[in-house]
Design an enzyme around this catalytic site. Structure first.
Site, short mmCIF file in Angstrom:
data_model
loop_
_atom_site.label_atom_id
_atom_site.label_comp_id
_atom_site.label_asym_id
_atom_site.label_seq_id
_atom_site.Cartn_x
_atom_site.Cartn_y
_atom_site.Cartn_z
N ASP A 1 0.54 -4.12 20.12
CA ASP A 1 1.48 -3.16 20.65
C ASP A 1 1.98 -2.07 19.43
O ASP A 1 1.46 -2.49 18.40
CB ASP A 1 2.59 -3.90 21.06
N ASP B 1 4.85 -0.14 17.40
CA ASP B 1 6.40 0.00 17.12
C ASP B 1 6.71 1.47 16.61
O ASP B 1 5.69 1.88 15.56
CB ASP B 1 6.76 -1.15 16.12
N ASP C 1 9.75 -6.68 6.36
CA ASP C 1 9.44 -8.17 5.64
C ASP C 1 8.36 -8.17 4.78
O ASP C 1 8.63 -8.34 3.62
CB ASP C 1 9.08 -9.19 6.93
P1 ATP Z 1 2.58 -7.93 15.61
O1 ATP Z 1 3.19 -6.86 16.93
O2 ATP Z 1 0.81 -7.78 15.80
O3 ATP Z 1 2.93 -9.60 16.07
P2 ATP Z 1 4.26 -6.64 13.81
O4 ATP Z 1 4.01 -6.63 12.52
O5 ATP Z 1 4.09 -5.44 14.69
O6 ATP Z 1 3.04 -7.54 14.50
P3 ATP Z 1 6.64 -7.09 15.39
O7 ATP Z 1 7.28 -8.33 15.48
O8 ATP Z 1 6.12 -6.25 16.35
O9 ATP Z 1 5.42 -7.45 14.25
O10 ATP Z 1 7.45 -6.32 14.38
C1 ATP Z 1 7.55 -4.85 14.05
C2 ATP Z 1 7.85 -4.56 12.68
O11 ATP Z 1 9.41 -4.90 12.53
C3 ATP Z 1 7.20 -5.46 11.45
O12 ATP Z 1 5.78 -5.02 11.35
C4 ATP Z 1 8.27 -5.51 10.52
O13 ATP Z 1 7.96 -4.47 9.69
C5 ATP Z 1 9.62 -5.37 11.13
N1 ATP Z 1 10.07 -6.66 11.19
C6 ATP Z 1 10.02 -7.42 12.36
N2 ATP Z 1 10.56 -8.95 12.29
C7 ATP Z 1 11.02 -8.56 10.91
C8 ATP Z 1 11.77 -9.42 10.23
N3 ATP Z 1 11.98 -10.90 10.88
N4 ATP Z 1 12.34 -9.32 9.17
C9 ATP Z 1 11.97 -7.85 8.64
N5 ATP Z 1 11.15 -7.01 9.26
C10 ATP Z 1 10.80 -7.44 10.66
MG MG Z 2 4.46 -4.86 16.74
#
Ligand code: ATP
Ligand code: MG
Length: 454
Positions: free
Chosen positions: A76, A78, A160
């Site tokens: 997805d 963001d 994170d």
């Molecule tokens: P995927 O969508 O492939 O699972 P993602 O890295 O995009 O991985 P998301 O859960 O969609 O993960 O979150 C988007 C972004 O928000 C992350 O890449 C990170 O930068 C930030 N993020 C998400 N959760 C946290 C958290 N618990 N603490 C700090 N930053 C976070």
């Molecule tokens: Mg994501």
């Protein structure tokens, strides 16, 4: 000297471990990276362009940038912006404001949802007293609310992992790196931004995220990032069960379930998620069925097939169910009531760790109950079982049990053939069954005539 040892020694020196990390902003021009507009979804581009045209900063961030840089396809997209959630909401009719702990905006394009977050800052760095109301931590250091806005750099350092703090700017096509994320991507490392222990205490779910990304991307967890996990794993019990349920789904439905399971075990993270399962396994219950189920799930995902959460939960809780079911039978309960009692108990305990929405716990129970019905096929029973709405899942579960060596092979094959056979074939199969096992036929008891007392 091994690095872990060096870290331990450093931790004895006052301030030795928590040395402030310094990060430097770097811009990678378009000819030095592979992020191109063609791999970004149309909805994500639309949101970026509209925010930019309205005078706001907006960047692709997180998994979207990370996965493209790795040559993969993002799950997805963001977006991070300096527009407030309300301003974003006003710009897009197809959007909704959600979240309490984090206020974010979902812009909805059919099945695709673009998550837009406002740059977050660090309240501790501001003189603004009102900021205290927007960023709250608990006695354990847990972040309860985090709605202090900031600039892009602050936003990056609040994320994170370094590889999740990369931004793509659609205006000049640069990738912006605030925390050496590019270097960590190159070295295939999961590294927390800032002091690991503080960051895990703020949000223990980051421990699960470290495991999820390590498994999914086939990365190593960098030593300082992995060091505190085993000890801090119990902090996950402070996380609301509904959030842990969501995380469990993400952990096991990314196509690397078996590897994830091993890592969770290695870092003591399985116990806070599935306490009863871990207890049963430690008491000698095998976990072959869990592994086999996760292997099957991984294979299904690789083939682009769907996986159901209730099947996965039925497998993850199976060792706990087996142990409790046996315990009740040992105490003298008949097999069927023992099963029902065990089901109630295991689910009751599990929902204290991770919730299980009713739409999943119902089918999960049915899968378990059908395991008792599948061997009993005589007469019309096989047809009744096959007509059950959860038959297919229960049959798949049976196959997993056989593949895991939990029961002798044969029954699964019988059901495979029975489903493929025509009516006459099915009748033949049932008549051949005849003698395999005692036919239990319940005779209706004749009403006992009470003798009138003389
Ligand atoms: P995927 O969508 O492939 O699972 P993602 O890295 O995009 O991985 P998301 O859960 O969609 O993960 O979150 C988007 C972004 O928000 C992350 O890449 C990170 O930068 C930030 N993020 C998400 N959760 C946290 C958290 N618990 N603490 C700090 N930053 C976070
Ligand atoms: Mg994501």
């Amino acid at each position: 000297m091994p690095k872990r040892l060096v870290d331990r020694i450093k931790s004895f020196i006052p301030g030795g471990r928590k040395k402030p990390r310094t990060y430097q902003r770097r811009e990678i021009p378009r000819d030095q990276h592979n992020v191109s507009r063609s791999v970004i979804s149309e909805p994500a581009k639309k949101v970026l362009h509209r925010l930019n045209k309205s005078g706001y900063e907006a960047y692709l961030v997180g998994g979207g940038v990370r996965d493209i840089l790795l040559g993969g396809k993002p799950k997805d997209f963001d977006i991070a912006t300096n527009a407030t959630p309300e301003e974003v909401h006003d710009l897009f009719r197809n959007s909704r404001l959600i979240g309490r702990r984090f206020r974010i905006v979902h812009v909805v394009f059919g099945r695709e949802i673009i998550e837009v977050t406002t740059f977050r800052g660090n309240a501790n760095d501001t003189d603004d007293d009102s900021a205290d109301d927007d960023r709250k931590t608990s006695e354990h250091g847990l972040l309860l609310r985090d709605n202090v806005y900031g600039n892009q750099e602050e936003d990056a350092l609040r994320r994170d992992f370094t590889v999740n703090a990369l931004y793509y700017c659609i205006r000049d096509f640069t990738v912006i790196d605030f925390a050496n994320g590019i270097e960590d991507l190159r070295n295939r490392q999961i590294r927390l931004i800032g002091d690991p222990e503080t960051r895990y205490r703020e949000d223990p779910v980051r421990m699960l995220r470290a495991i999820r990304f390590a498994a999914k991307l086939d990365f190593e967890i960098e030593p300082e990032t992995e060091a505190p996990i085993r000890e801090l794993a119990p902090l996950l019990s402070h996380i609301p069960p509904a959030r842990l349920f969501d995380e469990v789904l993400k952990l096991f439905s990314a196509g690397h379930g078996e590897k994830t399971y091993d890592l969770l075990n290695e870092y003591n993270l399985l116990a806070p998620l599935f306490p009863e399962t871990v207890k049963a396994i430690e008491a000698g219950e095998p976990d072959d069925l869990i592994r086999q189920a996760l292997r099957n799930t991984d294979a299904r995902i690789a083939q682009g097939k769907s996986v159901t959460p209730y099947f996965m939960f039925a497998a993850m809780l199976w060792p706990a169910l087996q142990a409790e079911w046996r315990r009740r039978q040992d105490n003298g309960d008949p097999v069927q009531p023992a099963l029902h009692g065990a089901i109630g108990k295991v689910i009751g305990r599990q929902v204290q760790a991770t919730s299980i929405p009713k739409r999943f716990s119902g089918p999960m129970k049915e899968i378990w109950e059908l395991q008792m019905r599948l061997p009993r096929r005589q007469g019309k029973r096989a047809f009744g079982t096959m007509a059950h709405p959860r038959f297919r899942a229960a049959y798949d579960f049976l196959l997993v049990r056989e593949a895991a060596g939990e029961i002798d092979p044969g029954l699964g094959q019988w059901w495979t053939e029975f489903q493929q056979a025509d009516e006459r074939g099915q009748e033949r199969m049932l008549s051949q069954l005849g003698s395999d096992g005692p036919k239990k036929r319940r005779r209706r008891r004749k009403p006992v005539k009470r003798q009138a007392a003389q």
